[in-house]
Design a protein around this motif. Structure first.
Motif, PDB file in Angstrom:
ATOM      1  N   ALA A 272      11.982  31.315 -80.819  1.00  0.00           N
ATOM      2  CA  ALA A 272      13.254  31.782 -80.280  1.00  0.00           C
ATOM      3  C   ALA A 272      13.594  31.066 -78.974  1.00  0.00           C
ATOM      4  N   ARG A 273      12.589  30.782 -78.137  1.00  0.00           N
ATOM      5  CA  ARG A 273      12.832  30.114 -76.864  1.00  0.00           C
ATOM      6  C   ARG A 273      13.272  28.669 -77.046  1.00  0.00           C
ATOM      7  N   HIS A 274      12.702  27.992 -78.041  1.00  0.00           N
ATOM      8  CA  HIS A 274      12.893  26.547 -78.146  1.00  0.00           C
ATOM      9  C   HIS A 274      13.780  26.144 -79.323  1.00  0.00           C
ATOM     10  N   LEU A 275      14.407  27.114 -79.971  1.00  0.00           N
ATOM     11  CA  LEU A 275      15.207  26.803 -81.148  1.00  0.00           C
ATOM     12  C   LEU A 275      16.371  25.892 -80.794  1.00  0.00           C
ATOM     13  N   SER A 276      16.583  24.869 -81.615  1.00  0.00           N
ATOM     14  CA  SER A 276      17.696  23.944 -81.419  1.00  0.00           C
ATOM     15  C   SER A 276      18.152  23.440 -82.785  1.00  0.00           C
ATOM     16  N   ASP A 277      19.178  22.598 -82.775  1.00  0.00           N
ATOM     17  CA  ASP A 277      19.665  22.014 -84.021  1.00  0.00           C
ATOM     18  C   ASP A 277      18.882  20.768 -84.421  1.00  0.00           C
TER      19      ASP A 277
ATOM     20  N   ASP B 109      20.788  27.242 -91.557  1.00  0.00           N
ATOM     21  CA  ASP B 109      19.519  27.967 -91.620  1.00  0.00           C
ATOM     22  C   ASP B 109      18.345  27.003 -91.462  1.00  0.00           C
ATOM     23  N   GLN B 110      17.217  27.548 -90.994  1.00  0.00           N
ATOM     24  CA  GLN B 110      16.000  26.762 -90.823  1.00  0.00           C
ATOM     25  C   GLN B 110      14.808  27.536 -91.380  1.00  0.00           C
ATOM     26  N   LEU B 111      13.787  26.805 -91.793  1.00  0.00           N
ATOM     27  CA  LEU B 111      12.574  27.423 -92.312  1.00  0.00           C
ATOM     28  C   LEU B 111      11.379  26.778 -91.637  1.00  0.00           C
ATOM     29  N   LEU B 112      10.542  27.599 -91.011  1.00  0.00           N
ATOM     30  CA  LEU B 112       9.337  27.119 -90.332  1.00  0.00           C
ATOM     31  C   LEU B 112       8.108  27.586 -91.094  1.00  0.00           C
ATOM     32  N   LEU B 113       7.292  26.644 -91.534  1.00  0.00           N
ATOM     33  CA  LEU B 113       5.998  26.930 -92.140  1.00  0.00           C
ATOM     34  C   LEU B 113       4.915  26.454 -91.182  1.00  0.00           C
ATOM     35  N   TYR B 114       3.787  27.155 -91.164  1.00  0.00           N
ATOM     36  CA  TYR B 114       2.755  26.871 -90.173  1.00  0.00           C
ATOM     37  C   TYR B 114       1.412  27.324 -90.729  1.00  0.00           C
ATOM     38  N   THR B 115       0.357  26.975 -90.028  1.00  0.00           N
ATOM     39  CA  THR B 115      -0.985  27.380 -90.441  1.00  0.00           C
ATOM     40  C   THR B 115      -1.587  28.339 -89.415  1.00  0.00           C
TER      41      THR B 115
ATOM     42  N   PRO C 105      19.061  16.705 -98.368  1.00  0.00           N
ATOM     43  CA  PRO C 105      20.118  17.230 -97.498  1.00  0.00           C
ATOM     44  C   PRO C 105      19.581  17.868 -96.215  1.00  0.00           C
ATOM     45  N   PHE C 106      18.282  17.807 -95.978  1.00  0.00           N
ATOM     46  CA  PHE C 106      17.681  18.563 -94.883  1.00  0.00           C
ATOM     47  C   PHE C 106      17.215  17.657 -93.746  1.00  0.00           C
ATOM     48  N   GLN C 107      17.310  18.206 -92.542  1.00  0.00           N
ATOM     49  CA  GLN C 107      16.585  17.646 -91.410  1.00  0.00           C
ATOM     50  C   GLN C 107      15.157  18.182 -91.469  1.00  0.00           C
ATOM     51  N   ALA C 108      14.200  17.392 -91.013  1.00  0.00           N
ATOM     52  CA  ALA C 108      12.800  17.814 -91.117  1.00  0.00           C
ATOM     53  C   ALA C 108      11.996  17.297 -89.939  1.00  0.00           C
ATOM     54  N   ALA C 109      10.939  18.000 -89.625  1.00  0.00           N
ATOM     55  CA  ALA C 109      10.006  17.583 -88.582  1.00  0.00           C
ATOM     56  C   ALA C 109       8.657  18.205 -88.851  1.00  0.00           C
ATOM     57  N   VAL C 110       7.612  17.528 -88.406  1.00  0.00           N
ATOM     58  CA  VAL C 110       6.240  17.988 -88.581  1.00  0.00           C
ATOM     59  C   VAL C 110       5.480  17.783 -87.284  1.00  0.00           C
ATOM     60  N   ARG C 111       4.629  18.714 -86.965  1.00  0.00           N
ATOM     61  CA  ARG C 111       3.647  18.562 -85.882  1.00  0.00           C
ATOM     62  C   ARG C 111       2.282  18.945 -86.437  1.00  0.00           C
ATOM     63  N   TYR C 112       1.313  18.081 -86.221  1.00  0.00           N
ATOM     64  CA  TYR C 112      -0.033  18.348 -86.726  1.00  0.00           C
ATOM     65  C   TYR C 112      -1.044  17.952 -85.660  1.00  0.00           C
ATOM     66  N   SER C 113      -2.011  18.821 -85.405  1.00  0.00           N
ATOM     67  CA  SER C 113      -3.096  18.533 -84.476  1.00  0.00           C
ATOM     68  C   SER C 113      -4.406  18.989 -85.103  1.00  0.00           C
ATOM     69  N   ALA C 114      -5.350  18.055 -85.216  1.00  0.00           N
ATOM     70  CA  ALA C 114      -6.684  18.415 -85.682  1.00  0.00           C
ATOM     71  C   ALA C 114      -7.486  18.974 -84.519  1.00  0.00           C
ATOM     72  N   ALA C 115      -8.297  19.981 -84.788  1.00  0.00           N
ATOM     73  CA  ALA C 115      -9.112  20.582 -83.728  1.00  0.00           C
ATOM     74  C   ALA C 115     -10.089  19.567 -83.162  1.00  0.00           C
TER      75      ALA C 115
ATOM     76  N   ILE D 283      12.199  22.695 -91.544  1.00  0.00           N
ATOM     77  CA  ILE D 283      13.345  22.056 -92.186  1.00  0.00           C
ATOM     78  C   ILE D 283      14.610  22.818 -91.792  1.00  0.00           C
ATOM     79  N   ARG D 284      15.696  22.115 -91.755  1.00  0.00           N
ATOM     80  CA  ARG D 284      16.990  22.704 -91.393  1.00  0.00           C
ATOM     81  C   ARG D 284      18.062  22.132 -92.306  1.00  0.00           C
ATOM     82  N   ARG D 285      18.916  23.033 -92.800  1.00  0.00           N
ATOM     83  CA  ARG D 285      20.069  22.590 -93.580  1.00  0.00           C
ATOM     84  C   ARG D 285      21.242  22.448 -92.623  1.00  0.00           C
ATOM     85  N   PRO D 286      21.665  21.227 -92.336  1.00  0.00           N
ATOM     86  CA  PRO D 286      22.721  21.043 -91.331  1.00  0.00           C
ATOM     87  C   PRO D 286      24.024  21.688 -91.775  1.00  0.00           C
ATOM     88  N   ALA D 287      24.745  22.194 -90.796  1.00  0.00           N
ATOM     89  CA  ALA D 287      26.079  22.701 -91.077  1.00  0.00           C
ATOM     90  C   ALA D 287      27.009  21.515 -91.298  1.00  0.00           C
ATOM     91  N   PRO D 288      27.873  21.565 -92.306  1.00  0.00           N
ATOM     92  CA  PRO D 288      28.766  20.428 -92.565  1.00  0.00           C
ATOM     93  C   PRO D 288      29.760  20.244 -91.436  1.00  0.00           C
TER      94      PRO D 288
END
Length: 384
Positions: free
Chosen positions: A324-329, A297-303, A146-156, A359-364
Motif C-alpha cells: 500500500a505504501r509503495h503502490l504505483s503504476d 488492476d494488479q496482482l502480486l504473487l510472492y513466496t 497486455p500486461f506490465q510485469a516485474a520480478v524481484r528475487y533474492s536467494a538467501a 503484473i498490472r493490466r494498464p488502463a487504456p
C-alpha cells in the motif's frame, strides 16, 4: 532489478565495491610496511618494532599474487636492513632480520598462489551459477502480452544466486500464464525440483487449454520424481481473456489483488488444495478460481521468504502495508521499493529465499481534447 527482473541491478553495488577493494588491496601491505618503518624511526633507538615488518608480506598473501608477495617481502627485508643499521643493530641481528622476513615471504607466496587459484575456481563456479540462474529463472520482460510485469528475487545464500523459489511468466495460445512457487528444503535438491517444476510448467502452459490440466501435469511429474516428504507450494494463474483471471492455489500464500481503486484484497484459496506432490496423500483436489481483472488492476504473487522475514524484534514484514505504501503504476518501481524495504526490515540479509512477481493490466489511454492520448482515470479518480 529498473528492468523487470533485477538480479543484476541488485548486484551492481556489490560488484563495484568489490572492484574498489581489489584495487586498494595490493597497496595495503606496502602501506603497512612503510608505516612500520616510520614507527621504527619515530620510536627512538632500538629494534623492537622491526619484526612487525613481517606483517607486510603476510598480509600480501591475502590481497595479492605471488609476485606481489615477493615484492613486498623484498621491500620489507631491504627496509629492515636499512633501519637496523640506522638503529645500530648487531651484525647477527642484521643477518637474522632479513632472513626471517624472507622466510615469511617464502611461506606467503605459495599461500597467495593457492588463494588466487581458489578465487579463479570460485569465479568459475559463480559464472556457472549465474548461467544456471538465467536458464532456470529466465528474465521477465517489462511487458508480457497486455500486461506490465516485474520480478524481484533474492536467494538467501548470496553467493548461490539461485535457490528453491521459482517463478515464470509467459504468453501462450491460451493467454498469459504465470507461476510462483516455493520448494520445500534448500540447496541443490531444491534447485533441481524448481527446475523440474518450471520445465513442466513451460511445456504444459503451451499445450493445455485448461489451467487445471497444467497443474495436473506438474503434479504427475512431481509424483514420479519427488521423495515422500518433498513438496512444492505454488500459485498458477492465467488470463484467458480480457478482464478475467484464473487461479489455482496449491498450498501457497494467498496472492494480493490490487484493484484500480487501490483496494488490496488477499485471494484466499477456495477450496484449499494440498501442495504439489502431496495430492496422493489427501482427498483434496485443486479448484479453479475465477476473478475479475479489470484495467488498472494488479496482482502480486510472492513466496514465504517475504512474509516470514523478521526484524530484530522478531516481527514479520508487513507485506500488505508495504504494498500500500509503495503502490504505483510501474510494477518495477513498486517491487523495487518493497524489496529495499524488506532488506532494511531484516537488517540487510535475508534468511530465506524471497520472490516477488507483480503484473498490472494498464488502463487504456483515451484521447484528450487536444487530440493527444491521456490515461484513463481509475474509478476512484472519477468525479462523483
Amino acid at each position: 532489478m529498473s528492468q523487470a527482473r533485477n538480479h543484476d541491478a541488485d548486484r551492481r553495488p556489490t560488484r563495484l565495491s568489490g572492484h574498489r577493494v581489489a584495487a586498494a588491496g595490493p597497496l595495503l601491505p606496502v602501506l603497512i610496511t612503510l608505516v612500520v618503518g616510520l614507527v621504527v624511526l619515530l620510536g627512538g633507538p632500538g629494534t623492537a618494532w622491526l619484526p612487525l615488518l613481517a606483517a607486510g608480506p603476510a598480509l600480501a598473501a591475502g590481497t595479492d599474487g605471488p609476485r606481489g608477495v615477493i615484492g613486498v617481502g623484498l621491500l620489507a627485508a631491504g627496509l629492515g636492513v636499512a633501519l637496523g643499521a640506522h638503529e645500530g643493530a648487531s651484525a647477527s641481528q642484521l643477518a637474522a632480520l632479513p632472513t626471517a622476513l624472507l622466510a615469511v615471504t617464502a611461506a606467503s607466496a605459495p599461500a597467495s598462489a593457492l588463494r588466487s587459484r581458489r578465487e579463479r575456481v570460485l569465479a568459475d563456479v559463480r559464472s556457472v551459477a549465474e548461467a544456471a540462474q538465467h536458464a532456470l529463472l529466465k528474465p521477465v520482460p517489462a511487458t508480457v502480452g497486455p500486461f506490465q510485469a516485474a520480478v524481484r528475487y533474492s536467494a538467501a545464500a548470496a553467493e548461490a544466486r539461485i535457490g528453491g523459489d521459482l517463478y515464470a511468466l509467459l504468453p501462450t495460445p491460451y493467454g498469459v500464464r504465470l507461476i510462483v512457487g516455493d520448494v520445500r528444503g534448500k540447496g541443490l535438491p531444491a534447485v533441481g525440483t524448481a527446475a523440474l517444476v518450471l520445465g513442466v510448467f513451460r511445456e504444459a502452459a503451451y499445450d493445455e487449454p485448461d489451467l487445471l490440466a497444467v497443474v495436473d501435469r506438474i503434479e504427475r511429474s512431481l509424483a514420479r520424481n519427488l521423495g515422500a516428504d518433498d513438496f512444492v507450494t505454488a500459485v498458477i494463474a492465467g488470463c484467458p481473456r480480457p478482464g478475467r483471471l484464473e487461479m489455482v492455489n496449491c498450498g501457497h500464500a494467498p496472492p494480493l489483488l490490487v484493484r484500480a481503486c487501490q483496494e488490496i484484497v488477499p485471494v484466499e484459496p477456495a477450496p484449499p488444495a494440498p501442495p504439489l506432490g502431496l495430492r496422493a496423500l489427501t482427498d483434496q483436489t485443486p479448484g479453479l478460481q475465477e476473478l475479475a481483472f479489470a484495467d488498472g488492476d494488479q496482482l502480486l504473487l510472492y513466496t514465504d521468504g517475504v512474509i516470514e522475514a523478521r526484524d530484530g524484534g522478531r516481527a514479520f514484514y508487513p507485506l500488505v502495508e508495504g504494498l500500500a505504501r509503495h503502490l504505483s503504476d510501474e510494477p518495477a518501481r513498486t517491487l523495487g521499493a518493497i524489496h529495499d524495504e524488506l532488506l532494511a526490515h531484516v537488517g540487510g540479509r535475508l534468511h530465506d529465499d524471497a520472490a516477488l512477481l507483480l503484473i498490472r493490466r494498464p488502463a487504456p489511454s483515451v484521447p484528450s481534447a487536444s487530440g493527444h492520448a491521456a490515461p484513463a482515470l481509475a474509478s476512484g479518480d472519477r468525479a462523483g
